[in-house]
Write a protein that holds these residues in place. Sequence first.
Motif, PDB file in Angstrom:
ATOM      1  N   PHE A  10      -1.709  51.574 -54.731  1.00  0.00           N
ATOM      2  CA  PHE A  10      -1.580  53.014 -54.970  1.00  0.00           C
ATOM      3  C   PHE A  10      -2.020  53.397 -56.384  1.00  0.00           C
ATOM      4  O   PHE A  10      -1.608  52.764 -57.355  1.00  0.00           O
ATOM      5  N   HIS A  11      -2.811  54.465 -56.471  1.00  0.00           N
ATOM      6  CA  HIS A  11      -3.262  55.043 -57.746  1.00  0.00           C
ATOM      7  C   HIS A  11      -4.382  54.189 -58.357  1.00  0.00           C
ATOM      8  O   HIS A  11      -4.177  53.449 -59.302  1.00  0.00           O
ATOM      9  N   ILE A  12      -5.548  54.319 -57.736  1.00  0.00           N
ATOM     10  CA  ILE A  12      -6.716  53.535 -58.129  1.00  0.00           C
ATOM     11  C   ILE A  12      -7.807  54.473 -58.644  1.00  0.00           C
ATOM     12  O   ILE A  12      -8.123  55.477 -57.997  1.00  0.00           O
ATOM     13  N   HIS A  13      -8.371  54.129 -59.792  1.00  0.00           N
ATOM     14  CA  HIS A  13      -9.473  54.916 -60.363  1.00  0.00           C
ATOM     15  C   HIS A  13     -10.810  54.315 -59.944  1.00  0.00           C
ATOM     16  O   HIS A  13     -10.863  53.254 -59.318  1.00  0.00           O
ATOM     17  N   THR A  14     -11.875  54.992 -60.297  1.00  0.00           N
ATOM     18  CA  THR A  14     -13.219  54.469 -60.025  1.00  0.00           C
ATOM     19  C   THR A  14     -14.051  54.637 -61.295  1.00  0.00           C
ATOM     20  O   THR A  14     -13.647  55.356 -62.225  1.00  0.00           O
ATOM     21  N   ASP A  43      -8.989  59.208 -58.395  1.00  0.00           N
ATOM     22  CA  ASP A  43      -9.687  59.243 -59.681  1.00  0.00           C
ATOM     23  C   ASP A  43      -9.379  60.553 -60.412  1.00  0.00           C
ATOM     24  O   ASP A  43      -8.949  61.532 -59.800  1.00  0.00           O
ATOM     25  N   HIS A  44      -9.604  60.526 -61.732  1.00  0.00           N
ATOM     26  CA  HIS A  44      -9.385  61.725 -62.544  1.00  0.00           C
ATOM     27  C   HIS A  44     -10.307  62.849 -62.065  1.00  0.00           C
ATOM     28  O   HIS A  44     -11.517  62.657 -61.958  1.00  0.00           O
ATOM     29  N   ALA A  45      -9.722  63.992 -61.806  1.00  0.00           N
ATOM     30  CA  ALA A  45     -10.495  65.116 -61.263  1.00  0.00           C
ATOM     31  C   ALA A  45     -11.375  65.743 -62.340  1.00  0.00           C
ATOM     32  O   ALA A  45     -10.971  65.831 -63.497  1.00  0.00           O
ATOM     33  N   MET A  85      -6.991  62.918 -55.908  1.00  0.00           N
ATOM     34  CA  MET A  85      -7.416  63.038 -57.296  1.00  0.00           C
ATOM     35  C   MET A  85      -6.174  63.181 -58.174  1.00  0.00           C
ATOM     36  O   MET A  85      -5.126  63.644 -57.730  1.00  0.00           O
ATOM     37  N   GLU A  86      -6.341  62.771 -59.427  1.00  0.00           N
ATOM     38  CA  GLU A  86      -5.289  62.937 -60.431  1.00  0.00           C
ATOM     39  C   GLU A  86      -5.720  64.092 -61.332  1.00  0.00           C
ATOM     40  O   GLU A  86      -6.813  64.068 -61.895  1.00  0.00           O
ATOM     41  N   MET A  87      -4.863  65.093 -61.462  1.00  0.00           N
ATOM     42  CA  MET A  87      -5.238  66.306 -62.195  1.00  0.00           C
ATOM     43  C   MET A  87      -4.132  66.725 -63.148  1.00  0.00           C
ATOM     44  O   MET A  87      -2.952  66.581 -62.838  1.00  0.00           O
ATOM     45  N   LEU A 221      -0.163  51.698 -59.550  1.00  0.00           N
ATOM     46  CA  LEU A 221      -0.883  50.760 -60.420  1.00  0.00           C
ATOM     47  C   LEU A 221      -1.590  51.465 -61.574  1.00  0.00           C
ATOM     48  O   LEU A 221      -1.663  50.932 -62.672  1.00  0.00           O
ATOM     49  N   ASP A 222      -2.170  52.637 -61.284  1.00  0.00           N
ATOM     50  CA  ASP A 222      -3.048  53.284 -62.254  1.00  0.00           C
ATOM     51  C   ASP A 222      -4.150  52.311 -62.660  1.00  0.00           C
ATOM     52  O   ASP A 222      -4.423  52.119 -63.852  1.00  0.00           O
ATOM     53  N   ALA A 223      -4.772  51.697 -61.654  1.00  0.00           N
ATOM     54  CA  ALA A 223      -5.762  50.647 -61.915  1.00  0.00           C
ATOM     55  C   ALA A 223      -7.075  51.243 -62.394  1.00  0.00           C
ATOM     56  O   ALA A 223      -7.605  52.181 -61.792  1.00  0.00           O
ATOM     57  N   HIS A 224      -7.565  50.706 -63.496  1.00  0.00           N
ATOM     58  CA  HIS A 224      -8.883  51.074 -64.013  1.00  0.00           C
ATOM     59  C   HIS A 224      -9.822  49.869 -63.965  1.00  0.00           C
ATOM     60  O   HIS A 224     -10.924  49.930 -64.495  1.00  0.00           O
ATOM     61  N   SER A 225      -9.358  48.765 -63.375  1.00  0.00           N
ATOM     62  CA  SER A 225     -10.225  47.594 -63.181  1.00  0.00           C
ATOM     63  C   SER A 225      -9.786  46.876 -61.907  1.00  0.00           C
ATOM     64  O   SER A 225      -8.625  46.974 -61.498  1.00  0.00           O
TER      65      SER A 225
END
Length: 240
Positions: A10-14, A43-45, A85-87, A221-225
Amino acid sequence: MIHVSDKAMFHIHTARCKHATGTDREYIEKAISLGADEIWFTDHAPYPGDRIGTRMLFSEREEYVSTMNALRKEYAGDITLKLGMEMEYFPSYEEYIRETRNSGIFDLLILGQHYYEREDGTIYFAKKNEENSDERYGLSEGMIRGIKTGLFDVVAHPDRIFRNCREWTEDMAAISQKIIDAAKGTDIYLEKNYASSLKRDHYWDEFWRMVPPEVKTLKGLDAHSVDSLRFLDFDYTPVH
Ligand SMILES: [Zn+2]
Ligand SMILES: [Zn+2]
């Protein structure tokens, strides 16, 4: 109200946000190899006008959606792909957030209040390592107004607004209480953020001890990798 599986990533960026690495496909395949049954990309909007850096451009939003929809179909037999999206909540963009919410394109919206809009319409970019109580008020007020719109499903790392604080104070407890009160009686989840737990003063046990059982929480997670994907079945130890 969303429902996140116990075996979700949960909570994965790209890489579109320009501060994450890896391809969409690498995230998905790593999640599958770990045994996850859901992957939630958030991902961040972007915002119209692209005033904020380290984001996908507004013009890239369509590609984000179409690529993810194609991947959702391609991997449907192996994993459920959810798209969001995360906003931040910015009052001048409330209509945009509402349109995004009502578009039917996204499975969820995460409220991630990294910045806030001042009364004059300018956007405050919080500085690192600078103790500043205005910042805590600005971020918490933005977050609370965002919660009250009902447009968000999850509040990412609510305790991260204290990242420039060095020890827990009554002032922080009072701000925390207001955030928790705003979440009470709603379906919104407060997110215990794994990435925060790895950074100094980004994760506060004192905050989480104040959250009553009737307020929903989840772990993200807020994963950035790709390397940071893992199951979160333990309690975090704050770094102060
Ligand atoms: Zn990020
Ligand atoms: Zn995030």
